[in-house]
Design a protein around this motif. Structure first.
Motif, PDB file in Angstrom:
ATOM      1  N   VAL A   9       0.760  -1.165   0.205  1.00 59.03           N
ATOM      2  CA  VAL A   9      -0.297   0.027  -0.170  1.00 59.03           C
ATOM      3  C   VAL A   9       0.908   0.734   0.020  1.00 59.03           C
ATOM      4  O   VAL A   9       0.227   2.160  -0.291  1.00 59.03           O
ATOM      5  CB  VAL A   9      -1.620  -0.256   1.451  1.00 59.03           C
ATOM      6  N   GLY A  10       1.473   1.215   0.989  1.00 59.93           N
ATOM      7  CA  GLY A  10       3.000   2.490   0.818  1.00 59.93           C
ATOM      8  C   GLY A  10       3.877   2.586  -0.847  1.00 59.93           C
ATOM      9  O   GLY A  10       3.678   3.745  -0.538  1.00 59.93           O
ATOM     10  N   LEU A  11       4.178   1.442  -1.614  1.00 64.25           N
ATOM     11  CA  LEU A  11       4.675   1.483  -2.583  1.00 64.25           C
ATOM     12  C   LEU A  11       3.392   2.274  -3.233  1.00 64.25           C
ATOM     13  O   LEU A  11       4.018   2.949  -4.339  1.00 64.25           O
ATOM     14  CB  LEU A  11       5.027   0.024  -2.753  1.00 64.25           C
ATOM     15  N   HIS A  12       2.543   1.295  -3.513  1.00 62.96           N
ATOM     16  CA  HIS A  12       1.342   2.189  -4.613  1.00 62.96           C
ATOM     17  C   HIS A  12       1.535   3.939  -4.131  1.00 62.96           C
ATOM     18  O   HIS A  12       0.840   4.431  -5.079  1.00 62.96           O
ATOM     19  CB  HIS A  12      -0.053   1.386  -3.826  1.00 62.96           C
ATOM     20  N   ILE A  13       0.947   3.972  -2.978  1.00 61.85           N
ATOM     21  CA  ILE A  13       1.119   5.364  -2.356  1.00 61.85           C
ATOM     22  C   ILE A  13       1.969   6.110  -3.279  1.00 61.85           C
ATOM     23  O   ILE A  13       1.944   7.776  -3.887  1.00 61.85           O
ATOM     24  CB  ILE A  13      -0.093   5.952  -0.933  1.00 61.85           C
ATOM     25  N   ILE A  14       3.132   5.848  -2.896  1.00 58.45           N
ATOM     26  CA  ILE A  14       4.732   6.522  -3.606  1.00 58.45           C
ATOM     27  C   ILE A  14       4.036   6.735  -5.466  1.00 58.45           C
ATOM     28  O   ILE A  14       4.953   7.135  -5.609  1.00 58.45           O
ATOM     29  CB  ILE A  14       6.104   5.318  -3.051  1.00 58.45           C
ATOM     30  N   GLY A  15       3.593   5.642  -5.796  1.00 62.92           N
ATOM     31  CA  GLY A  15       3.760   5.815  -7.346  1.00 62.92           C
ATOM     32  C   GLY A  15       2.482   5.929  -7.887  1.00 62.92           C
ATOM     33  O   GLY A  15       2.941   7.482  -8.855  1.00 62.92           O
ATOM     34  N   ILE A  16       1.253   6.632  -6.614  1.00 57.58           N
ATOM     35  CA  ILE A  16       0.580   7.871  -7.321  1.00 57.58           C
ATOM     36  C   ILE A  16       1.446   9.357  -7.039  1.00 57.58           C
ATOM     37  O   ILE A  16       0.642  10.236  -7.364  1.00 57.58           O
ATOM     38  CB  ILE A  16      -0.608   7.496  -6.609  1.00 57.58           C
ATOM     39  N   ALA A  17       2.352   8.970  -6.247  1.00 57.93           N
ATOM     40  CA  ALA A  17       2.384  10.687  -5.451  1.00 57.93           C
ATOM     41  C   ALA A  17       3.517  11.020  -6.717  1.00 57.93           C
ATOM     42  O   ALA A  17       3.464  12.544  -7.036  1.00 57.93           O
ATOM     43  CB  ALA A  17       2.907  10.401  -4.364  1.00 57.93           C
ATOM     44  N   SER A  18       4.215   9.947  -7.498  1.00 54.48           N
ATOM     45  CA  SER A  18       5.097   9.892  -8.533  1.00 54.48           C
ATOM     46  C   SER A  18       4.324  10.894  -9.515  1.00 54.48           C
ATOM     47  O   SER A  18       4.670  11.532 -10.073  1.00 54.48           O
ATOM     48  CB  SER A  18       6.146   9.095  -8.738  1.00 54.48           C
ATOM     49  N   LEU A  19       3.743   9.905  -9.782  1.00 54.71           N
ATOM     50  CA  LEU A  19       2.526  10.531 -10.605  1.00 54.71           C
ATOM     51  C   LEU A  19       2.012  11.622 -11.032  1.00 54.71           C
ATOM     52  O   LEU A  19       1.873  12.700 -11.498  1.00 54.71           O
ATOM     53  CB  LEU A  19       1.492   8.949 -11.335  1.00 54.71           C
ATOM     54  N   LEU A  20       0.849  11.687 -10.142  1.00 55.12           N
ATOM     55  CA  LEU A  20       0.543  13.790  -9.968  1.00 55.12           C
ATOM     56  C   LEU A  20       1.255  14.408  -9.285  1.00 55.12           C
ATOM     57  O   LEU A  20       1.334  15.790 -10.248  1.00 55.12           O
ATOM     58  CB  LEU A  20      -0.209  12.815  -8.345  1.00 55.12           C
ATOM     59  N   GLY A  21       2.497  14.342  -8.964  1.00 53.22           N
ATOM     60  CA  GLY A  21       3.336  14.920  -8.759  1.00 53.22           C
ATOM     61  C   GLY A  21       3.943  15.730  -9.847  1.00 53.22           C
ATOM     62  O   GLY A  21       4.115  16.697  -9.880  1.00 53.22           O
ATOM     63  N   GLY A  22       3.970  14.678 -11.042  1.00 53.84           N
ATOM     64  CA  GLY A  22       4.523  15.141 -12.430  1.00 53.84           C
ATOM     65  C   GLY A  22       4.042  15.864 -12.832  1.00 53.84           C
ATOM     66  O   GLY A  22       4.326  17.107 -13.613  1.00 53.84           O
ATOM     67  N   PHE A  23       2.573  15.076 -12.923  1.00 55.38           N
ATOM     68  CA  PHE A  23       1.954  16.223 -13.367  1.00 55.38           C
ATOM     69  C   PHE A  23       1.656  17.662 -12.712  1.00 55.38           C
ATOM     70  O   PHE A  23       1.493  18.922 -13.642  1.00 55.38           O
ATOM     71  CB  PHE A  23       0.152  15.192 -13.530  1.00 55.38           C
ATOM     72  N   LEU A  24       1.455  17.756 -11.726  1.00 61.88           N
ATOM     73  CA  LEU A  24       1.500  19.269 -10.523  1.00 61.88           C
ATOM     74  C   LEU A  24       2.724  19.712 -11.198  1.00 61.88           C
ATOM     75  O   LEU A  24       2.507  21.282 -11.422  1.00 61.88           O
ATOM     76  CB  LEU A  24       1.405  18.776  -9.661  1.00 61.88           C
ATOM     77  N   THR A  25       4.402  19.100 -10.750  1.00 64.86           N
ATOM     78  CA  THR A  25       4.922  20.304 -11.121  1.00 64.86           C
ATOM     79  C   THR A  25       5.039  20.553 -13.277  1.00 64.86           C
ATOM     80  O   THR A  25       5.585  21.600 -13.253  1.00 64.86           O
ATOM     81  CB  THR A  25       6.106  19.913 -10.691  1.00 64.86           C
ATOM     82  N   GLN A  26       3.835  20.211 -13.959  1.00 67.90           N
ATOM     83  CA  GLN A  26       4.473  21.029 -15.112  1.00 67.90           C
ATOM     84  C   GLN A  26       2.690  21.544 -15.171  1.00 67.90           C
ATOM     85  O   GLN A  26       2.815  22.207 -16.711  1.00 67.90           O
ATOM     86  CB  GLN A  26       4.111  19.377 -16.089  1.00 67.90           C
ATOM     87  N   MET A  27       2.198  22.493 -14.674  1.00 70.14           N
ATOM     88  CA  MET A  27       1.112  22.863 -14.141  1.00 70.14           C
ATOM     89  C   MET A  27       1.734  24.175 -14.906  1.00 70.14           C
ATOM     90  O   MET A  27       0.455  24.001 -16.150  1.00 70.14           O
ATOM     91  CB  MET A  27       0.710  22.735 -13.279  1.00 70.14           C
ATOM     92  N   PRO A  39       9.494  11.034 -17.367  1.00 73.22           N
ATOM     93  CA  PRO A  39       9.906  10.222 -16.458  1.00 73.22           C
ATOM     94  C   PRO A  39       9.727   9.066 -14.942  1.00 73.22           C
ATOM     95  O   PRO A  39       8.710   8.182 -15.180  1.00 73.22           O
ATOM     96  CB  PRO A  39      11.239   9.285 -16.540  1.00 73.22           C
ATOM     97  N   ALA A  40       9.154  10.214 -14.354  1.00 74.11           N
ATOM     98  CA  ALA A  40       8.703   9.990 -13.173  1.00 74.11           C
ATOM     99  C   ALA A  40       7.001   9.475 -13.085  1.00 74.11           C
ATOM    100  O   ALA A  40       6.657   8.968 -12.219  1.00 74.11           O
ATOM    101  CB  ALA A  40       8.325  10.681 -11.696  1.00 74.11           C
ATOM    102  N   MET A  41       6.243   9.888 -13.808  1.00 71.09           N
ATOM    103  CA  MET A  41       5.370  10.356 -14.340  1.00 71.09           C
ATOM    104  C   MET A  41       4.771   8.299 -14.744  1.00 71.09           C
ATOM    105  O   MET A  41       4.492   7.798 -13.968  1.00 71.09           O
ATOM    106  CB  MET A  41       4.799  10.649 -15.039  1.00 71.09           C
ATOM    107  N   LEU A  42       5.498   8.317 -16.281  1.00 72.43           N
ATOM    108  CA  LEU A  42       5.662   6.557 -16.745  1.00 72.43           C
ATOM    109  C   LEU A  42       5.959   5.800 -15.467  1.00 72.43           C
ATOM    110  O   LEU A  42       5.485   4.759 -14.951  1.00 72.43           O
ATOM    111  CB  LEU A  42       7.263   6.553 -17.265  1.00 72.43           C
ATOM    112  N   HIS A  43       7.173   6.274 -14.174  1.00 69.87           N
ATOM    113  CA  HIS A  43       7.622   5.021 -12.793  1.00 69.87           C
ATOM    114  C   HIS A  43       6.623   5.471 -12.224  1.00 69.87           C
ATOM    115  O   HIS A  43       6.355   3.675 -11.928  1.00 69.87           O
ATOM    116  CB  HIS A  43       9.019   5.592 -12.915  1.00 69.87           C
TER     117      HIS A  43
END
Length: 117
Positions: A9-27, A39-43
């Motif tokens: 569950v923790g790793l799953h949350i890290i994955g969603i944070a990476s995907l969403l964080g990559g999106f938010l930093t590109q807003m 690459p963070a979004m893909l990973h």
């Protein structure tokens, strides 16, 4: 088994944070038309896929009930996200609509996970 499930569950949350964080930093770049899939979004999307499948298997092995409809919808949304990010990962710029779709689908996936009980 609970510790292993919580680790995933923790790793799953890290994955969603990476995907969403990559999106938010590109807003800001999305507004200027220069956003790109990082690459963070893909990973992050790949991490979510792997840990999500593992979580379903671990929960079923532990005898817990799994809402297959919810998991199927979340998987379908994630496959669309993963497909868009994977196909457009090497392009210098992503179209605003595609980039916004990835962000919207990511947020939708979060709300499906949290609100659907």
């Amino acid at each position: 088994m609970d510790v292993l499930i919580n680790v995933f569950v923790g790793l799953h949350i890290i994955g969603i944070a990476s995907l969403l964080g990559g999106f938010l930093t590109q807003m800001k770049a999305m507004g200027a038309g220069t956003a790109r899939f990082t690459p963070a979004m893909l990973h992050g999307a790949l991490t979510m896929l792997i840990t999500g499948v593992a979580l379903v298997g671990l929960n079923q092995a532990d005898g817990q009930s799994v809402n297959n409809l919810k998991i199927g919808i979340k998987l379908a949304v994630l496959v669309v996200i993963l497909g868009l990010v994977y196909v457009k990962r090497d392009e210098e710029k992503a179209e605003k609509a595609l980039f916004g779709a990835v962000g919207g689908l990511t947020v939708a996936n979060i709300f499906i996970a949290v609100l659907w009980t």
